[in-house]
Write a protein that holds these residues in place. Structure first.
Motif: not given
Length: 180
Positions: A2-5, A7-18, A43-47, A61-69
């Motif tokens: 189970t993923w948290n979309g 939280a997953y995206q926040a990781r990439f946002d932090r990397i970009a902000a840095e 996933g969360s749509g970054r690419v 396309v992703d199977a995880d509803a949280s990532m797609l949200a």
């Protein structure tokens, strides 16, 4: 898993902000000059979002509803599909299908041939399947190449990174296969 979309995206946002580069996969895909791209395992749509920002018609396309949200919140104009990649049938083809982020490693063991066949079916004639994944989890490049060949794709290039560093062995590879 189970993923948290968000939280997953926040990781990439932090990397970009840095000041980190979080768009290496999109830059790589853009170098093929595609008009259409399927981000398989988006996933969360970054690419996909970065590709769309450059005028490419993208679907994710992703199977995880949280990532797609998260993806839908960030880019409601992109078509997002909540589907399993194994057995995927969107009824259309794309110039490039990309599986970034270890996508083949998140499918249940033994379903990799069906995963590759399903995503490869979405590659138009002359188009490419591009995948980057770790090689330390039991799915080998020989297996992946065999699955691509069975799906009608021919190997075109292999790199160690999305920046096109030469592949000379190692624990990660980016593979490019083409539909003749």
């Amino acid at each position: 898993m189970t993923w948290n979309g968000d939280a997953y995206q926040a990781r990439f946002d932090r990397i970009a902000a840095e000041g980190g580069d979080v768009h290496g996969e999109a830059v790589f895909v853009r170098s093929f000059g595609p008009g259409t791209v399927l981000d398989a395992g988006c996933g969360s749509g970054r690419v996909a979002i970065e590709l769309a920002r450059h005028g490419i018609a993208v679907a994710g396309v992703d199977a995880d509803a949280s990532m797609l949200a998260t993806a839908r919140r960030l880019a409601p104009e992109i078509r997002w599909y909540e589907r399993d990649l194994v057995g995927l049938d969107l009824g259309r083809t794309f110039d490039v299908v990309v599986m970034a982020g270890n996508v083949p490693l998140f499918t249940p063991p033994g379903t990799e041939p069906a995963l590759v066949a399903a995503v490869a079916a979405h590659v138009r004639r002359g188009g490419h399947l591009i995948a980057g994944f770790s090689l330390d989890r039991g799915y080998t490049l020989d297996d992946y190449d065999t699955h691509c060949r069975a799906a009608g794709l021919a190997p075109e290039a292999r790199y160690a990174t999305w920046s096109r560093d030469p592949y000379e062995g190692g624990e990660y590879a980016v593979s490019v296969h083409r539909r003749p």
